[in-house]
Motif scaffolding. Structure first.
Motif, PDB file in Angstrom:
ATOM      1  N   SER A  93      39.238  21.052  54.257  1.00  0.00           N
ATOM      2  CA  SER A  93      38.383  21.034  53.069  1.00  0.00           C
ATOM      3  C   SER A  93      36.909  21.070  53.435  1.00  0.00           C
ATOM      4  O   SER A  93      36.058  21.229  52.566  1.00  0.00           O
ATOM      5  N   GLY A  94      36.583  20.950  54.727  1.00  0.00           N
ATOM      6  CA  GLY A  94      35.205  21.049  55.165  1.00  0.00           C
ATOM      7  C   GLY A  94      34.736  22.461  55.452  1.00  0.00           C
ATOM      8  O   GLY A  94      33.544  22.679  55.687  1.00  0.00           O
ATOM      9  N   TYR A  95      35.634  23.437  55.420  1.00  0.00           N
ATOM     10  CA  TYR A  95      35.243  24.819  55.705  1.00  0.00           C
ATOM     11  C   TYR A  95      34.388  25.392  54.567  1.00  0.00           C
ATOM     12  O   TYR A  95      34.715  25.213  53.387  1.00  0.00           O
ATOM     13  N   PRO A  96      33.304  26.099  54.908  1.00  0.00           N
ATOM     14  CA  PRO A  96      32.418  26.637  53.867  1.00  0.00           C
ATOM     15  C   PRO A  96      33.122  27.507  52.834  1.00  0.00           C
ATOM     16  O   PRO A  96      32.885  27.364  51.633  1.00  0.00           O
ATOM     17  N   MET A  97      34.010  28.415  53.280  1.00  0.00           N
ATOM     18  CA  MET A  97      34.607  29.341  52.320  1.00  0.00           C
ATOM     19  C   MET A  97      35.711  28.686  51.492  1.00  0.00           C
ATOM     20  O   MET A  97      36.066  29.200  50.429  1.00  0.00           O
ATOM     21  N   ILE A  98      36.235  27.554  51.947  1.00  0.00           N
ATOM     22  CA  ILE A  98      37.121  26.762  51.096  1.00  0.00           C
ATOM     23  C   ILE A  98      36.302  26.136  49.969  1.00  0.00           C
ATOM     24  O   ILE A  98      36.726  26.089  48.805  1.00  0.00           O
ATOM     25  N   LYS A  99      35.106  25.682  50.285  1.00  0.00           N
ATOM     26  CA  LYS A  99      34.223  25.147  49.251  1.00  0.00           C
ATOM     27  C   LYS A  99      33.802  26.249  48.282  1.00  0.00           C
ATOM     28  O   LYS A  99      33.644  26.005  47.078  1.00  0.00           O
ATOM     29  N   ASP A 100      33.616  27.462  48.802  1.00  0.00           N
ATOM     30  CA  ASP A 100      33.271  28.593  47.943  1.00  0.00           C
ATOM     31  C   ASP A 100      34.434  28.918  47.007  1.00  0.00           C
ATOM     32  O   ASP A 100      34.225  29.206  45.816  1.00  0.00           O
ATOM     33  N   ALA A 101      35.659  28.868  47.514  1.00  0.00           N
ATOM     34  CA  ALA A 101      36.838  29.106  46.679  1.00  0.00           C
ATOM     35  C   ALA A 101      36.917  28.072  45.552  1.00  0.00           C
ATOM     36  O   ALA A 101      37.181  28.409  44.384  1.00  0.00           O
ATOM     37  N   ARG A 102      36.686  26.825  45.889  1.00  0.00           N
ATOM     38  CA  ARG A 102      36.688  25.762  44.877  1.00  0.00           C
ATOM     39  C   ARG A 102      35.627  26.032  43.814  1.00  0.00           C
ATOM     40  O   ARG A 102      35.868  25.851  42.608  1.00  0.00           O
ATOM     41  N   HIS A 103      34.442  26.473  44.249  1.00  0.00           N
ATOM     42  CA  HIS A 103      33.354  26.776  43.330  1.00  0.00           C
ATOM     43  C   HIS A 103      33.742  27.896  42.366  1.00  0.00           C
ATOM     44  O   HIS A 103      33.496  27.803  41.150  1.00  0.00           O
ATOM     45  N   LEU A 104      34.349  28.965  42.873  1.00  0.00           N
ATOM     46  CA  LEU A 104      34.717  30.094  42.018  1.00  0.00           C
ATOM     47  C   LEU A 104      35.739  29.681  40.962  1.00  0.00           C
ATOM     48  O   LEU A 104      35.664  30.104  39.806  1.00  0.00           O
ATOM     49  N   ILE A 105      36.685  28.839  41.346  1.00  0.00           N
ATOM     50  CA  ILE A 105      37.687  28.384  40.379  1.00  0.00           C
ATOM     51  C   ILE A 105      37.053  27.482  39.334  1.00  0.00           C
ATOM     52  O   ILE A 105      37.341  27.593  38.133  1.00  0.00           O
TER      53      ILE A 105
END
Length: 392
Positions: free
Chosen positions: A140-152
């Motif tokens: 959950s610390g990966y940048p693009m995982i955070k980006d995925a969460r943001h898009l949802i």
């Protein structure tokens, strides 16, 4: 931060892998330093580890109980700010409880405990003591995982319909535990790992990743748990059908006997207006696809990704970041939260972006329900609300 925080470590002795990963990650941004440790239940091995990393011998202990007693009695200016727990699973509960009762903040490797009752006891204790408790689901610390969460969260996928998450490893495709391999030995031993093998070790990561990105919870599941290697006492392969909040459907697959696989974690989320896809072996790319056939690769480090993803990046695009940095992003948030509380300030919302003790309880509940389903060969109710508050 007005000063560098100090921390202690329990576990992570000679030959251990994950302890050194935690130490490197906690210190990556120069915000914390290791000051004490009980690295092994064998006093000589603990002393050897302490000497290897240059610790004061007076702060290297032969047991975590001794460490808790001595460190808790130190004056405020010498007291540890937090303690990291990186022992085999069966020790997580008692070690974490010991340091919480001594009023230390705690960071614990996953899974939280090997028993749901123990996990819930930690939830209540964290609330009673008012301590920060973090669980290191590092993906959950990966940048693009955070980006995925943001898009949802922005609604870019529309109505979520399906979640597919998988985690494939091949390192246990043979009976490695019979060769004396220390990591294989305890991870396949029910007395140390708990009621699950692959599910407890990597399936819990997949479960948390899907929850973190989508914000949804599992309501029901049906699992098939298999032990392929003869003589192994825990499952080494698991396949689950899952029903999530709001009628969302999905699957979770976790295997440690997928020969040739190294660390094949992948997540796909499908909605009415688009889908997302991310793979650990290309962690800097998040694919966003729409029904008209267009596909866009969102890459870490560029100015147009979400603020949460940008804040989790340290170097420009083209310079890969990965496993250590994912851990380090969690530690940076934990350390910032502890620093804010010690300074009498309310932590920023972004600082609170790390898995908590309640996330850990959800993971233990998930493991127990999946094992129950596998034993019964039936769907089971997986709805659950841990005790306690959300905030540290």
């Amino acid at each position: 931060m007005t000063r560098r925080l100090t921390y202690g470590m329990v576990g992570g002795g000679p030959g251990a892998f994950i302890g050194d990963v935690h130490r490197m990650a906690a210190e990556l941004d120069g915000l914390a330093e290791l000051a004490a440790g009980a690295f092994s239940s064998d006093a000589a091995r603990s002393a050897a580890k302490g000497a290897d990393i240059g610790l004061d011998p007076a702060r290297v202990y032969g047991s975590y109980a001794e460490m808790a007693d001595v460190e808790a009695a130190r004056p405020d200016e010498e007291r540890l700010d937090f303690v990291i727990v990186v022992t085999p699973n069966h020790l997580h509960f008692d070690v974490a409880r010991t340091f919480l009762e001594a009023d230390f903040h705690v960071v614990c490797d996953k899974p939280l405990t090997t028993d749901l009752g123990d996990a819930e006891a930690l939830c209540r204790l964290v609330d009673a003591r008012g301590r920060v408790f973090a669980l290191t689901h590092n993906y959950s610390g990966y940048p693009m995982i955070k980006d995925a969460r943001h898009l949802i969260r922005e609604g870019r996928l529309g109505e979520i319909r399906r979640i597919q998450v998988e985690y494939f490893q091949g390192w246990l495709a043979t009976p490695l535990e019979e060769t004396g391999h220390p990591q294989a030995a305890w991870r396949t031993d029910p007395a140390q790992a708990g009621v699950a093998g692959a599910l407890g070790d990597i399936g819990t990561h997949a479960h948390h990743l899907a929850r973190y990105v989508t914000g949804l919870e599992v309501e029901a599941l049906c699992g098939e748990l298999t032990t392929f290697v003869p003589g192994r006492r825990l499952e080494d392969d698991a396949s689950l059908l899952m029903r999530w909040t709001g009628g969302v459907r999905g699957t979770l697959t976790a295997s440690q006997v997928a020969a040739g696989e190294e660390n094949g974690l992948a997540l796909r989320v499908f909605g009415s207006e688009g889908s997302l896809a991310w793979r650990h072996d290309d962690a800097e790319t998040l694919w966003f696809r729409t029904p008209d056939g267009r596909a866009r690769a969102r890459r870490r480090g560029h100015g147009w990704i979400s603020p949460a993803a940008a804040s989790a990046s340290r170097v420009p695009p083209g310079h890969p970041e990965g496993f250590i940095e994912g851990f380090a992003n969690l530690y940076r948030n934990v350390i910032s939260t502890i620093g804010a509380l010690q300074g009498g300030r309310t932590p920023e919302e972004t600082d609170l972006d790390f898995p908590t003790v309640r996330d850990g309880a959800r993971g233990v509940h998930f493991i127990e329900r999946a094992v129950e389903s596998g034993q019964r060969g039936a769907w089971v109710d997986a709805r659950y609300e841990p005790p306690g508050e959300t905030a540290p």
